[in-house]
Design a protein around this motif. Structure first.
Motif, short mmCIF file in Angstrom:
data_model
loop_
_atom_site.label_atom_id
_atom_site.label_comp_id
_atom_site.label_asym_id
_atom_site.label_seq_id
_atom_site.Cartn_x
_atom_site.Cartn_y
_atom_site.Cartn_z
N LEU A 1 0.83 -1.20 0.00
CA LEU A 1 0.00 0.00 0.00
C LEU A 1 0.87 1.26 0.00
CD1 LEU A 1 -2.68 1.51 0.27
CD2 LEU A 1 -2.56 1.14 2.75
N LEU A 2 1.91 1.27 0.81
CA LEU A 2 2.74 2.47 0.96
C LEU A 2 3.45 2.85 -0.33
CD1 LEU A 2 4.20 1.78 4.52
CD2 LEU A 2 2.47 3.48 3.90
N VAL A 3 3.91 1.86 -1.12
CA VAL A 3 4.57 2.22 -2.37
C VAL A 3 3.57 2.80 -3.37
CG1 VAL A 3 6.52 0.62 -2.15
CG2 VAL A 3 4.44 -0.14 -3.32
N ASN A 4 2.32 2.33 -3.30
CA ASN A 4 1.30 2.92 -4.18
C ASN A 4 0.96 4.35 -3.75
OD1 ASN A 4 0.82 1.12 -6.26
ND2 ASN A 4 -0.71 -0.05 -5.11
N ILE A 5 0.93 4.59 -2.44
CA ILE A 5 0.73 5.96 -1.94
C ILE A 5 1.88 6.85 -2.41
CG2 ILE A 5 0.66 7.39 0.16
CD1 ILE A 5 -0.67 4.97 1.57
N TYR A 6 3.07 6.33 -2.33
CA TYR A 6 4.28 7.06 -2.74
C TYR A 6 4.24 7.37 -4.24
CZ TYR A 6 9.31 8.13 -2.07
OH TYR A 6 10.55 8.74 -1.95
N MET A 7 3.97 6.35 -5.05
CA MET A 7 3.99 6.51 -6.51
C MET A 7 2.75 7.21 -7.04
SD MET A 7 6.82 5.69 -7.85
CE MET A 7 6.39 5.54 -9.59
N ASN A 8 1.71 7.32 -6.22
CA ASN A 8 0.54 8.09 -6.65
C ASN A 8 0.90 9.54 -6.90
OD1 ASN A 8 -2.34 8.36 -7.16
ND2 ASN A 8 -2.43 9.49 -5.23
N GLU A 9 1.93 10.05 -6.20
CA GLU A 9 2.42 11.40 -6.47
C GLU A 9 2.89 11.52 -7.91
OE1 GLU A 9 2.62 13.99 -3.84
OE2 GLU A 9 1.15 12.50 -3.15
N PHE A 10 3.60 10.49 -8.36
CA PHE A 10 4.09 10.45 -9.74
C PHE A 10 2.94 10.25 -10.72
CE2 PHE A 10 5.77 7.81 -13.30
CZ PHE A 10 6.53 8.80 -13.91
N ASP A 11 2.04 9.32 -10.40
CA ASP A 11 0.89 9.07 -11.28
C ASP A 11 0.10 10.35 -11.54
OD1 ASP A 11 1.60 6.39 -11.19
OD2 ASP A 11 0.11 5.87 -9.68
N GLN A 12 -0.18 11.08 -10.48
CA GLN A 12 -0.95 12.32 -10.61
C GLN A 12 -0.19 13.36 -11.43
OE1 GLN A 12 -4.04 12.53 -9.64
NE2 GLN A 12 -4.17 10.71 -8.33
N HIS A 13 1.12 13.42 -11.21
CA HIS A 13 1.95 14.38 -11.94
C HIS A 13 1.96 14.07 -13.44
CE1 HIS A 13 5.23 17.22 -12.64
NE2 HIS A 13 5.84 16.29 -13.33
N ILE A 14 2.17 12.80 -13.76
CA ILE A 14 2.29 12.45 -15.18
C ILE A 14 0.95 12.56 -15.91
CG2 ILE A 14 1.89 9.94 -15.05
CD1 ILE A 14 4.39 9.67 -16.92
N LYS A 15 -0.15 12.32 -15.18
CA LYS A 15 -1.46 12.43 -15.80
C LYS A 15 -1.93 13.88 -15.93
CE LYS A 15 -4.23 9.61 -16.61
NZ LYS A 15 -4.61 8.93 -17.89
N HIS A 16 -1.75 14.67 -14.87
CA HIS A 16 -2.35 16.01 -14.82
C HIS A 16 -1.39 17.15 -15.14
CE1 HIS A 16 -5.93 14.09 -13.37
NE2 HIS A 16 -5.30 13.58 -12.33
N LYS A 17 -0.12 16.97 -14.86
CA LYS A 17 0.88 18.01 -15.18
C LYS A 17 1.52 17.78 -16.53
CE LYS A 17 0.44 20.23 -11.24
NZ LYS A 17 -0.11 21.61 -11.18
N LEU A 18 1.93 16.54 -16.78
CA LEU A 18 2.59 16.23 -18.05
C LEU A 18 1.59 15.82 -19.13
CD1 LEU A 18 5.76 14.30 -16.80
CD2 LEU A 18 5.42 16.76 -17.16
N LYS A 19 0.33 15.67 -18.74
CA LYS A 19 -0.78 15.42 -19.68
C LYS A 19 -0.58 14.14 -20.50
CE LYS A 19 -2.66 19.33 -18.46
NZ LYS A 19 -3.86 19.34 -17.59
N ALA A 20 -0.10 13.08 -19.85
CA ALA A 20 0.04 11.79 -20.52
C ALA A 20 -1.31 11.08 -20.46
CB ALA A 20 1.13 10.96 -19.85
N LYS A 21 -2.03 11.09 -21.56
CA LYS A 21 -3.38 10.54 -21.60
C LYS A 21 -3.37 9.02 -21.48
CE LYS A 21 -7.63 10.65 -24.34
NZ LYS A 21 -8.26 11.14 -25.61
N TYR A 22 -2.43 8.38 -22.18
CA TYR A 22 -2.37 6.92 -22.21
C TYR A 22 -1.15 6.45 -21.41
CZ TYR A 22 -5.68 7.71 -26.00
OH TYR A 22 -6.75 8.12 -26.74
N TYR A 23 -1.37 6.20 -20.14
CA TYR A 23 -0.30 5.86 -19.20
C TYR A 23 -0.73 4.70 -18.33
CZ TYR A 23 2.09 6.39 -14.63
OH TYR A 23 2.76 6.17 -13.44
N ILE A 24 0.16 3.72 -18.15
CA ILE A 24 -0.12 2.55 -17.31
C ILE A 24 1.07 2.35 -16.38
CG2 ILE A 24 -0.47 0.04 -17.25
CD1 ILE A 24 -1.53 0.27 -20.15
N ARG A 25 0.79 2.08 -15.10
CA ARG A 25 1.87 1.71 -14.18
C ARG A 25 1.52 0.43 -13.46
NH1 ARG A 25 2.99 2.07 -8.89
NH2 ARG A 25 1.21 3.41 -8.42
N TYR A 26 2.50 -0.48 -13.40
CA TYR A 26 2.40 -1.68 -12.59
C TYR A 26 3.66 -1.73 -11.73
CZ TYR A 26 1.53 -6.42 -11.05
OH TYR A 26 1.28 -7.52 -10.26
#
Length: 335
Positions: free
Chosen positions: A199-224
């Motif tokens: 859970l904690l690594v997903n909380i940590y990487m959610n910062e990156f997910d939000q950045h890449i989706k909303h700041k960098l505007k990557a529409k088609y992005y997948i993370r595993y």
């Protein structure tokens, strides 16, 4: 980024009711283990003692048992004792439903209703959408984070948690668990064996997910976990994305891209992601994955559970010939 705040209190996590419910979840598939059986012999006394230690803040996380696995690459696993793992489950069952609502839809690792197969299916969907139904070339940027779990900065993680959870007691409890482990340096790393780490690594990487989706505007992005891909018909845009990704990961999360695992390829030429090589209209199992699968089937002497598990994996790709090969191997072993 608008943050949802956690409204439950510390007592919700440490209550006897939650600890007992967590024990039932923890027990699944572990009843035969000696340490679990020993804990269960005095179950209520042990749970009450844990509750009292948590209520009075006397609780301290114990040390870990370290061992190595190859799955498929070598990994260092750190296993906590039963008492601590019970607490991990108690924390997880309260915090996960809250944090899961804050994650993006296309984060697939260690989430209910997600998983690797769903990520693989999403890859196919995004390849089709980004290429306008395969009518134009689409490129895929693929990246991997170097020494992911071992590089998590515990202080950065604590700051992220504080923004979501105002309760100082919960913050203390999480810091006790996170601070019980360090990898290469004090204050760095999370243990692979902890349920809370997932859970904690997903909380940590959610910062990156939000950045890449909303700041960098990557529409088609997948993370595993630490593997992620971005689709675009514009190769130059993807090339320009790499330094922006690198800066955010380094400055905000103190993580680093694996320099040898950054690639930009067309879907038509085949993209190796999550054990499959993906093409426009089909996917095939990666050669290394195939070899590992065959070796494991032989090692397990065609054990039904192992074979069915692999046949389930193969059903997600274009692997009819491979399925027949697996069945022939099993038939020969049985004979």
């Amino acid at each position: 980024m608008t943050r949802i705040r956690f409204n439950h209190g510390y007592n919700t996590i440490i209550s006897l009711e939650n600890l007992l419910a967590a024990w039932k979840e923890f027990l699944r598939g572990k009843r035969h283990r000696k340490d679990v059986q020993e804990f269960e012999l005095r179950l209520m006394q042990n749970i009450i003692a844990l509750h009292e230690d948590l209520a009075t803040k006397r609780y301290r996380h114990s040390s870990y048992q370290a061992f190595n696995v190859s799955d498929p690459k070598p990994r260092d696993i750190h296993k906590a004792n039963v008492r601590d793992r019970l607490l991990h489950h108690a924390i997880y069952r309260v915090l996960y439903p809250f944090f899961d609502r804050t994650f993006i839809a296309d984060s697939f690792s260690c989430r209910f209703g997600k998983g690797m197969h769903k990520a693989v299916d999403r890859f196919r969907t995004f390849a089709r959408k980004a290429s306008s139904n395969h009518t134009k070339t689409v490129w895929v940027l693929k990246c991997d984070i170097r020494k992911f779990f071992a590089s998590i900065d515990q202080r950065v993680l604590a700051d992220i948690i504080k923004k979501h959870i105002p309760d100082a007691d919960i913050q203390w409890l999480l810091s006790e668990i996170v601070g019980s482990f360090s990898s290469t340096a004090t204050g760095v790393g999370l243990p692979l064996g902890n349920l809370t780490s997932q859970l904690l690594v997903n909380i940590y990487m959610n910062e990156f997910d939000q950045h890449i989706k909303h700041k960098l505007k990557a529409k088609y992005y997948i993370r595993y976990a630490d593997d992620f891909v971005v689709f675009s018909p514009d190769r130059d845009w993807l090339i320009g994305l790499v330094p922006q990704i690198r800066i955010f990961l380094t400055d905000r999360l103190h993580l680093h891209l694996h320099p040898k695992k950054i690639s930009i390829r067309t879907v038509a030429s085949g993209v190796d992601y999550l054990g499959w090589v993906h093409f426009a209209d089909h996917r095939v199992l990666r050669a290394v994955t195939k070899q590992r699968m065959m070796a494991r089937i032989h090692k397990k002497n065609g054990k039904t559970e192992t074979v069915q598990s692999y046949l389930g994996i193969l059903s997600h790709g274009n692997s009819r010939m491979l399925e027949k090969r697996v069945n022939r191997i099993v038939e020969n072993i049985v004979k």
